[in-house]
Design an enzyme around this catalytic site. Structure first.
Site, short mmCIF file in Angstrom:
data_model
loop_
_atom_site.label_atom_id
_atom_site.label_comp_id
_atom_site.label_asym_id
_atom_site.label_seq_id
_atom_site.Cartn_x
_atom_site.Cartn_y
_atom_site.Cartn_z
N MET A 147 2.38 1.93 -3.47
CA MET A 147 1.43 2.50 -4.42
C MET A 147 1.20 3.97 -4.15
SD MET A 147 0.95 0.03 -6.41
CE MET A 147 -0.25 0.84 -7.47
N HIS A 148 1.14 4.37 -2.88
CA HIS A 148 0.99 5.79 -2.55
C HIS A 148 2.23 6.57 -2.97
CE1 HIS A 148 -2.35 4.34 -0.02
NE2 HIS A 148 -2.78 5.59 -0.04
N GLU A 149 3.41 6.00 -2.74
CA GLU A 149 4.65 6.67 -3.13
C GLU A 149 4.74 6.80 -4.65
OE1 GLU A 149 7.92 8.81 -2.64
OE2 GLU A 149 6.75 8.02 -0.97
N SER B 157 0.83 -1.20 0.00
CA SER B 157 0.00 0.00 0.00
C SER B 157 0.86 1.25 0.00
CB SER B 157 -0.92 0.00 1.23
OG SER B 157 -1.67 1.19 1.31
#
Length: 553
Positions: free
Chosen positions: A489-491, A486
């Site tokens: 994916m945010h990075e 998770s």
């Protein structure tokens, strides 16, 4: 004669406790022993008819003692926009001010963005085509099918990331396209891996039906047969239970049961195919065990489907696939609870709210965030050293704290209350639990569960439980894998926006794990207010700290 105290109790089907009781009752009906405690790779998720917390159709929201604060918030937003518009009119002669953000959004490639997004959604059909090839027997899921799917997913997300970089899109275009691309990636993964799992069960069932057909043509001998295996060597305890998908999953969770079950069925298949004599007891036990497996696999292929049209492989139609693509969920099921009709007035209300919130976000960004961003750009263009830029960091942080907090809340409400509810209404999707009361979170794991329920369900099924079943890791390692994926994916999204790979967001998200452990210590356990203060402190400062770091460095 004393009057009797007659009380009437109204049971509501949307009550959380009643829903949980019903769910457990259904589970006990399929598992009378009550021994199933773990979850398998494709654990059941309960979809029910219900509304989101702030939706006006939710009776609990309208009757909430805090409903007045909800009204006050939107009244404050209205007057806040009036104030910003008045200031812009006095300064620029235009209530929208310089309107640089909107100009950047519509100046270039807007049509290209919309066309590319449509093509991206259409390309999800590759996953459906692969499942058709698997069903037709051209590809085996357990051998090369899942590899082909992963290769395609890698190409897909590579294209989603590469196009904005190639076209040098503004950050608004990039955020929309990359986030939508990640959603389409999750949808394809869930669709492919669930149907791939069902394809294995389907082929297994066909093989067992063939064995049962062969067994029907065997004439048993009278004397005890010497053919292996003897009935006494077979494990038949599961035959006392009703055949079900839950029974299969329960046996898979136990390594010993799984190995014994596989060994027994392999030995039965070998005995049938050997054409050696079988006695009456062997034929009877073999038949019972094969029929139990067939019935259990039939239940597995049925899933949550209530009609034959949605049972595997009847669900492998392009209509079913693309209907799932537009549904507000990233977890594939054979069937979902559906509403009876579309309230077009309600859908128009949600769409109007969507554009209204976007307007509020643009006005807030233009008035309070854009000037700070442009100041950092001027600092870098002027060649100001890093040490001097860092001297401006505290002031930049204080300028961004409140507008970013507002943008954070608006972005959440925009996606999870307006857009998803609009999609749910026009697609007859009845389960509207897109979020839970995340604002009451006392720990970061609670926030991770409640902030974004669709993605949480995806990570729970396809990352957490799949890690335990496929990689044979424990729960702590599976949690670490889930958080790390998770965070990556945010990075990735931050990299696409700022064109910088710094890892700030990755670090902060992974730092939540020790904070979760801390929340379970004796110093914070059962201290809900303190836990909620710590949570809100992170939410209040996190976005502005991240943006300031990316802008300064």
């Amino acid at each position: 004669m004393a009057e009797q105290d007659i009380r009437t109790f109204v049971v509501r089907t949307d009550d959380d406790e009643i829903r949980e009781v019903l769910r457990r009752g259904l589970q006990r009906a399929k598992d009378p022993s009550g021994k199933s405690k773990g979850r398998a790779k494709f654990s059941d998720l309960v979809f029910t008819r219900q509304f989101s917390a702030f939706d006006r159709q939710n009776a609990d929201a309208a009757n909430s003692p805090f409903h007045g604060f909800f009204t006050l918030f939107w009244m404050a937003m209205f007057f806040f926009m009036i104030k910003i518009g008045a200031e812009n009119w006095r300064k620029w002669g235009n209530p929208l001010g310089t309107n640089d953000i909107v100009k950047g959004m519509v100046r270039r490639d807007l049509v290209v963005l919309l066309l590319a997004d449509g093509v991206m959604c259409a390309l999800t059909g590759v996953s459906w085509l692969l499942q058709r090839l698997i069903y037709a027997g051209y590809v085996d899921w357990d051998r090369s099918g899942y590899i082909l799917q992963n290769v395609w997913q890698t190409m897909f997300i590579g294209g989603v990331i590469g196009l904005p970089l190639l076209r040098d899109w503004p950050w608004t275009h990039t955020v929309f396209f990359v986030l939508h691309g990640v959603v389409m990636l999750m949808k394809q993964h869930s669709y492919a891996f669930y149907n791939g799992h069902l394809s294995t069960a389907y082929k297994r069932r066909l093989h067992l039906l063939e064995q049962l057909h062969q067994l029907d043509h065997i004439s048993p001998v009278q004397s005890p047969s010497q053919t292996e295996p003897p009935p006494s060597a077979l494990s038949t305890t599961h035959l006392s239970k009703v055949p079900s998908a839950l029974g299969i999953r329960e046996r898979r969770l136990s390594v010993a049961d799984l190995e014994k079950s596989t060994e027994d069925m392999d030995s039965i298949a070998a005995a049938i195919e050997s054409s050696r004599p079988l006695d009456h007891e062997q034929v009877h036990i073999f038949e019972r065990m094969i029929k139990w497996e067939i019935d259990a696999l039939t239940d597995e292929l049925k899933g949550k489907a209530t009609g034959p049209d949605h049972v595997y492989p009847n669900n492998l139609t392009w209509q079913n696939h693309y209907e799932y693509i537009v549904l507000p969920t990233v977890v594939y099921e054979l069937e979902y609870p559906r509403s009876d009709s579309i309230n077009w007035y309600y859908a128009a209300e949600k769409m109007a709210a969507c554009f209204g919130i976007i307007f509020v976000m643009i006005m807030t960004s233009q008035a309070f965030i854009y000037p700070v961003v442009m100041e950092t750009v001027r600092m870098k263009e002027a060649g100001m050293p890093l040490a001097q830029r860092f001297q401006a960091f505290p002031w930049m942080l204080s300028d961004l704290l409140f507008p970013f907090m507002l943008e954070y809340l608006m972005a959440w409400y925009l996606i999870w209350e307006t857009i998803l509810n609009f999609l749910a209404e026009v697609t007859y999707f009845a389960d509207r639990t897109f979020y839970d009361a995340w604002w009451n979170s006392v720990s970061w794991d609670q926030f991770a569960r409640d902030w974004n329920r669709p993605v949480h369900n995806f990570l729970l099924r396809h990352v957490y439980h799949s890690s335990i079943s496929a990689l044979k890791v424990n729960k702590h390692t599976a949690t670490l894998i889930t958080f790390f994926l998770s965070a990556c994916m945010h990075e990735l999204v931050m990299w696409c926006i700022f064109k910088k790979l710094r890892g700030y967001l990755l670090f902060l998200q992974m730092f939540q794990l020790p904070l979760v452990r801390l929340s379970r210590t004796k110093w914070l356990r059962n201290r809900a207010t303190l836990g909620n203060v710590i949570f809100w402190l992170g939410i209040f400062t996190g976005p502005s700290v991240l943006c300031s770091l990316y802008l300064i460095l």
